[in-house]
Motif scaffolding. Structure first.
Motif, short mmCIF file in Angstrom:
data_model
loop_
_atom_site.label_atom_id
_atom_site.label_comp_id
_atom_site.label_asym_id
_atom_site.label_seq_id
_atom_site.Cartn_x
_atom_site.Cartn_y
_atom_site.Cartn_z
N ILE A 1 45.35 50.72 30.88
CA ILE A 1 44.81 50.16 31.82
C ILE A 1 43.83 48.80 31.41
CG2 ILE A 1 44.58 51.78 33.79
CD1 ILE A 1 42.16 52.99 32.28
N TYR A 2 43.56 47.75 32.20
CA TYR A 2 42.66 46.72 32.05
C TYR A 2 41.15 47.24 31.59
CZ TYR A 2 46.24 43.26 32.71
OH TYR A 2 47.20 42.22 32.42
N SER A 3 40.81 47.14 30.55
CA SER A 3 39.21 47.40 30.41
C SER A 3 38.24 46.97 31.53
CB SER A 3 38.92 46.98 28.87
OG SER A 3 39.69 47.37 28.00
N LYS A 4 38.42 45.56 31.71
CA LYS A 4 37.52 44.92 32.63
C LYS A 4 37.79 45.83 34.03
CE LYS A 4 40.69 41.48 34.45
NZ LYS A 4 40.88 40.02 34.90
N GLU A 5 38.70 46.31 34.23
CA GLU A 5 38.77 47.09 35.87
C GLU A 5 38.26 48.49 35.53
OE1 GLU A 5 40.01 45.73 38.37
OE2 GLU A 5 41.28 44.25 37.80
#
Length: 292
Positions: A44-48
């Protein structure tokens, strides 16, 4: 009102997020852009995850939050005032390497101890708070941690404010010996005086809450909550199994297990925590009632 909160754990709402890159594309992604969830194993994207209050967007796994992130997620903007920021631990037993380890964690976390205390507004309701931080010495409880928590309870008592504690700890700090262990009695005594004077205590146990912390102030709230999937217990699972010579349930010492056996009032998803705390603060300020 809050009836449903005290019957079963809440579940995260499903949201739509950007697609994760393919395996080949992932090899070209800079470090830190994506992360692998330790629960569902998805990339998963860290920022999300960060935008989602450090909760996995696929399975709802709750990553650990440090004290600064917790403050930002709960308190109204610019309302938090920190207590006793400059207090630092000494090395009363001359334990080898202890001072160097403390300095390393101060440099890493940009804070002086494993707990941040203070006061602020949650949806406009003023409260005192102590937030333990597992990124500093695994949230272990030494003399300064106990002193800061006790001082915050005493300030809450003097000002007639509620007290909220977020626990995250590996237990008492062995490098300080009995000085660490005595913090269990000191903090518990302060909470008893506060409670006898009508003070409101809310405990929120996060991953992990173990050892002397779980056996003292973590379990003394008027409301005892926990985040989903948190490890909560005194001795470790392996030690208990070896002692009683029996296998324990798979979910043993999780927040869900404790809720099922009556040791918690609710397991609350992080996205709903601020609103829940604000509702409780409102009820106790205005004299409302909770419908059980």
């Amino acid at each position: 009102m809050l009836k449903d909160l005290f019957t079963k754990p809440t579940k995260p709402k499903k949201r739509k997020y950007a697609q994760i890159p393919s395996e080949q594309a992932k090899q070209d992604v800079p470090e830190g852009i994506v992360m692998k969830c330790p629960s569902c194993k998805k990339i998963i994207y860290s920022k999300e995850v960060n935008k989602n209050l450090k909760v996995c967007i696929n399975c709802g796994y709750h990553y650990q939050m440090n004290a600064k992130e917790r403050i930002a997620s709960l308190f109204d903007e610019n309302s938090f005032v920190e207590y006793d920021k400059e207090m630092v631990s000494k090395n009363p037993l001359n334990f080898p390497g202890y001072e160097e380890k403390l300095e390393k964690d101060r440099s890493k976390t940009k804070q002086n101890e494993a707990v941040v205390t203070g006061e602020g507004l949650i949806n406009g309701f003023k409260t005192t708070v102590a937030i333990m931080d597992a990124s500093f010495r695994m949230g272990s409880m030494g003399s300064v941690v106990g002193e800061k928590i006790t001082r915050t309870i005493e300030r809450a008592n003097e000002q007639g404010l509620p007290f909220i504690i977020f626990t995250a700890s590996g237990g008492a700090r062995m490098q300080e010996g009995v000085l660490s262990l005595m913090q269990m009695a000191k903090t518990s005594s302060a909470l008893k005086i506060f409670s006898d004077n009508g003070g409101l205590i809310i405990s929120v146990m996060t991953h992990p809450t173990t050892g002397g912390v779980s056996a003292s102030f973590a379990s003394l709230g008027d409301y005892n909550f926990a985040e989903p999937g948190a490890l909560i217990g005194f001795a470790g699972r392996r030690i208990i199994e070896q002692t009683i010579r029996e296998d324990l349930p798979e979910d043993f010492q999780t927040s869900e297990f404790l809720l099922k056996h009556g040791q918690l009032d609710a397991v609350i998803h992080r996205q709903e925590l601020k609103e829940t705390l604000a509702n409780i603060l409102d009820i106790h300020q205005t004299g409302g009632e909770i419908t059980w």
